[in-house]
Enzyme design. Structure first.
Site, PDB file in Angstrom:
ATOM      1  N   SER B  68       0.684  -1.149  -0.032  1.00 16.12           N
ATOM      2  CA  SER B  68      -0.061   0.099  -0.019  1.00 16.12           C
ATOM      3  C   SER B  68       0.984   1.150   0.071  1.00 16.12           C
ATOM      4  O   SER B  68       0.276   2.254  -0.096  1.00 16.12           O
ATOM      5  CB  SER B  68      -0.970   0.077   1.225  1.00 16.12           C
ATOM      6  OG  SER B  68      -0.364  -0.079   2.384  1.00 16.12           O
ATOM      7  N   LYS B 111       1.052   4.429   6.740  1.00 13.28           N
ATOM      8  CA  LYS B 111       0.268   5.205   5.886  1.00 13.28           C
ATOM      9  C   LYS B 111       0.880   6.489   6.042  1.00 13.28           C
ATOM     10  O   LYS B 111       1.677   6.906   6.767  1.00 13.28           O
ATOM     11  CB  LYS B 111      -1.040   5.098   5.952  1.00 13.28           C
ATOM     12  CG  LYS B 111      -1.828   3.943   6.186  1.00 13.28           C
ATOM     13  CD  LYS B 111      -2.065   3.377   4.774  1.00 13.28           C
ATOM     14  CE  LYS B 111      -2.824   1.959   4.945  1.00 13.28           C
ATOM     15  NZ  LYS B 111      -2.262   0.999   3.764  1.00 13.28           N
TER      16      LYS B 111
END
EC number: 3.4.21.-
Lengths: 185, 194
Positions: B68, B111
């Site tokens: 991701s 993230k």
């Protein structure tokens, strides 16, 4: 004279070395204990009355916070827990667990009448409804914010007691997915 | 007598808890296997506590898995994380952070911070005709992975409470071909007003 001075300098150096050694052992051990095992905290506010702070600001209860019990994020309905406030990360709040993941709660004052608690979240409420900033305001909270389980009141001495994990019957979830260990309906 | 460490403390406690009859036994036994076990346990506790304080308050080395955050962080990269920013509330837009997953507190997510509290975030896809915005609530951050096509992040589970953030990633140490400070987001700035 020189022999005496050398002896006192040797004593000071030895004491300093021993102090440093003790310091570097005592501080990490104490910090780890307070972070991972248990610590003590003073409760402020009226959101958990009458269980905590029934005397208002006159006498604040001091509770024992048990980190070890929640190290795997296992809580039961009715537990009094402390968590990091979702609205202010510098503050910790202390509330009662009303519902676990998968339960459907009937809310008081929330924008939705019924809320299903998502996976990895819990629904917390203060015992003093209406005077409590809890899940009815900010919704379900993530289990990652869980800080500790409040197990005993330590001060004042006349209020020394074990805090029971009891869920008020009117706040039972409408529907539960997970079974409670106490076998309540 | 100066007590210097946990093994020595355990020695002393063991010695004083027994009467004189045991002291002769102590001299033979404690110098043997029992003594070595106590010392091992003592040193383990000591170093475990120092490790806990280092990882909790200073930082550590982390291995990331998952696609991701490509191309900034690939699968199985090893990076350095520091926890000082979190404790001093110095996390900024564009920082890559490690946080506890909102739906599973035992796992961590990695993230980039796209928006802080009060920011207006564009939540509609670029292909949508009607653009929708959301404001990040107080005490929360908006996280997105760099690999927008293949990332479950705040676009899926909503804004993440600041209290779940554990540290900030600032340096990559493996693979060596990519050694160094981390790049800015390849997606440009996502909050309107730029």
């Amino acid at each position: 004279m020189t022999a005496g001075m050398a002896q006192s300098q040797g004593w000071v150096t030895r004491y300093f070395k021993a102090f440093c050694k003790g310091f570097f052992v005592a501080v990490p051990v104490a910090v780890t204990f307070l972070d991972r095992v248990a610590c003590v905290a003073r409760v402020e506010g009226a959101s958990m009355q009458p269980s905590l702070n029934p005397g208002g600001s006159q006498s604040s209860d001091v509770v024992l916070l048990n980190h070890w019990k929640v190290r795997n994020f296992e809580v039961q309905r009715g537990d009094i827990v402390s968590l990091v406030s979702p609205k202010n990360p510098e503050q910790k709040i202390i509330k009662r667990v009303i519902a676990l993941e998968g339960d459907i709660v009937k809310t008081i004052g929330h924008k939705n009448r019924y809320v299903k608690v998502p996976r990895g979240h819990i629904w917390v409420e203060g015992d003093h409804h209406g005077h409590s900033f809890d899940s009815n305001s900010f919704g379900p909270v993530s289990l990652g914010l869980l800080h500790a389980h409040a197990t005993h009141i330590l001060w004042p001495p006349e209020r020394w007691q074990k805090l029971e994990s009891v869920l008020p019957p009117e706040r039972l979830p409408v529907q539960s997915e997970k079974e409670s260990l106490h076998g309540s309906p | 007598m100066v007590i210097a460490g946990i093994p020595e403390t355990l020695d002393v406690i063991f010695l004083f808890s027994r009467g004189p009859w045991w002291q002769s036994l102590h001299r033979t036994m404690l110098r043997g296997i029992l003594g070595k076990t106590f010392r091992l346990v003592g040193y383990t506790i000591q170093y475990a506590c120092i490790a806990h304080c280092a990882f909790e308050y200073v930082g550590g080395v982390v291995m990331c898995s998952g696609p991701s955050m490509e191309p900034t962080i690939q699968n199985s990269d090893i990076v350095c994380a520091e926890n000082l920013s979190r404790h001093f509330y110095g996390i900024q837009r564009g920082d890559i952070v490690i946080a506890k997953s909102p739906s599973d507190p035992k796992s961590n997510i990695c993230k980039r911070v796209i928006g802080l509290e009060g920011d207006k975030i564009l939540t509609s896809r670029p292909s949508d005709f009607f653009k929708s915005h959301n404001y990040v609530p107080t005490g929360h951050v908006w996280l997105e992975g760099d690999n927008l096509q293949n990332s479950t992040d705040s676009r899926y589970y909503g804004p993440v409470p600041y209290g779940l953030i554990r540290g900030r990633i600032f340096f990559k140490i493996w693979p060596l071909s990519d050694f160094g400070f981390l790049r800015d987001s390849p997606n440009g700035h996502r909050s309107p007003g730029d």
